[in-house]
Design a protein around this motif. Sequence first.
Motif, PDB file in Angstrom:
ATOM      1  N   VAL A 134      20.440  48.402  53.453  1.00  0.00           N
ATOM      2  CA  VAL A 134      21.353  49.262  54.219  1.00  0.00           C
ATOM      3  C   VAL A 134      21.216  48.956  55.707  1.00  0.00           C
ATOM      4  O   VAL A 134      22.217  48.765  56.422  1.00  0.00           O
ATOM      5  N   THR A 135      19.986  48.921  56.198  1.00  0.00           N
ATOM      6  CA  THR A 135      19.779  48.693  57.636  1.00  0.00           C
ATOM      7  C   THR A 135      20.212  47.278  58.041  1.00  0.00           C
ATOM      8  O   THR A 135      20.742  47.085  59.148  1.00  0.00           O
ATOM      9  N   LYS A 136      20.018  46.315  57.152  1.00  0.00           N
ATOM     10  CA  LYS A 136      20.459  44.952  57.450  1.00  0.00           C
ATOM     11  C   LYS A 136      21.980  44.903  57.548  1.00  0.00           C
ATOM     12  O   LYS A 136      22.537  44.258  58.461  1.00  0.00           O
ATOM     13  N   ALA A 137      22.665  45.575  56.612  1.00  0.00           N
ATOM     14  CA  ALA A 137      24.132  45.609  56.656  1.00  0.00           C
ATOM     15  C   ALA A 137      24.620  46.308  57.921  1.00  0.00           C
ATOM     16  O   ALA A 137      25.607  45.890  58.542  1.00  0.00           O
ATOM     17  N   TYR A 138      23.913  47.366  58.331  1.00  0.00           N
ATOM     18  CA  TYR A 138      24.284  48.090  59.553  1.00  0.00           C
ATOM     19  C   TYR A 138      24.119  47.190  60.782  1.00  0.00           C
ATOM     20  O   TYR A 138      25.011  47.123  61.643  1.00  0.00           O
ATOM     21  N   ASP A 139      22.980  46.508  60.869  1.00  0.00           N
ATOM     22  CA  ASP A 139      22.736  45.631  62.009  1.00  0.00           C
ATOM     23  C   ASP A 139      23.781  44.515  62.070  1.00  0.00           C
ATOM     24  O   ASP A 139      24.250  44.143  63.159  1.00  0.00           O
TER      25      ASP A 139
END
Length: 491
Positions: A369-374
């Motif tokens: 999730v955080t990778k997709a957000y970044d």
Amino acid sequence: MGIEIEDKFDVPPDYAVPDLSRLGRVVGPKSHQLVALYYDTTDLRLAARGITLRRRRGGDDPGWHLKLPTAKGVRQEITAPLTRGTKQVPPELAELVRAFTRGAELQPVAELDTRRSVTVVYGGDTRLVEIADDRVKGTAFGGTPTVVRWREVEAELLDGDRALLAKVGKRLRKAGATPSEAASKLARLLAPAPPLTARTDPGSAGEVVVGYLAGQVAALLSQDPRVRRTEEDAVHRMRVAARRLRSALKAFRTIVTGTAGVQDELRWLGTVLGEARDLEVIRARFTGRLSGLAPELVVGRVRDRLGGDLGGRQQQAYERIREALSGERYYALLDALDVLVREPELTRAAARPAGKELVDAAAANWRRVTKAYDTAQAVDDPERREIAMHDVRKAAKRARYTAEALRPALGSDMKKLAKLAEAVQEVLGAHLDGVVAQETLAGEAATARLAGEDTFTYGLLIGLERAEAEQAHARFPEVWARTVRGVEKIL
């Protein structure tokens, strides 16, 4: 069609049904002779899933009865009129078990001859609970017929409540009855079905994951008859089960391997179900929007176009679903899911204790999730960034499903993680829903304009959808910040 809620008890030959007059007005006993012929495939595919299909003569409800389990002690009963012949199952009932028979022929597998004594507990003129005292002669076909005799008592809830059913059960047990381990008379008669789920080490990561997969396969299968009958929310529930299965196979690939083909077919099934579900949702959305407007603001054929016209497209989508659910590709997927939970390809990690192994899986899915957000935030173009944020929503949904799968084994932390991921999914979903609604409305407005219709209301609805989408977009940074703080405390 009805919902059957009952408790079953084994009783000795000399058992006496106790006095139930303190619970209400008692009428009976009244005697019936019932003869039921049960149908299944030669390898008893219906019985393995707790499903019964019978043709019964005698009693107050002769006819064909299909009973589909929905929960422990609860079954959905679907009926058809009694036919003269016994060779052919009514097509409408045979259709509802196609996910289980998968093309195999239905034929008689057993006969139950029951002498039934019925007592009913009333509250005023309302039938609350029925107690059936059955003396049964069961004959199993196939090879040399096997005959078994026994006695049992069933307490079925009619128009009473579960508390009353519990009181009846307590009195029956006090008189010497014991809760039956058999789900049905047929299950008592036939040989036990082989396990549907693989045996795994207690407390292991494999036990948790395989158990979850088996539960979702059962959930998907349970919705198949409801989808065929176009029952409310059935397509949605079946689609969710397919999505949860696919998500779990991705999330737990370090536990269960060799599932790429099944994942592809689950994606196909989700697509088949998606069109009708999306139309169902957006029609309900527009109906709500229109009902909230003052009558003078609703002009032209807007109700017909956003209701009836979209409804016609929805019915066409349902026809495509029925066609897909009767095809070999769907049956092959169901066969593959059966093999998946019965003979999964487990890795070495599956034998390890569930705790750390599965927490690591949950953490890995949140990192997605955080990778997709970044990645999305690094995109300069607003339109491309918005598209990239769809990947954040999908990753959040997968993280939520993963945490929900682990909650029974890992407790409250996974419940919190699921809620946090759901918050991200919902706010991004609200924005996406508003965008999709605007596109749909614009398309319908163009069609209306070509027909010479007033399109004022379409413009008004587009404005409402745009405002709601923008509100969700504005809320997201706060939701994201709160979610990140919460996840850091858990993982």
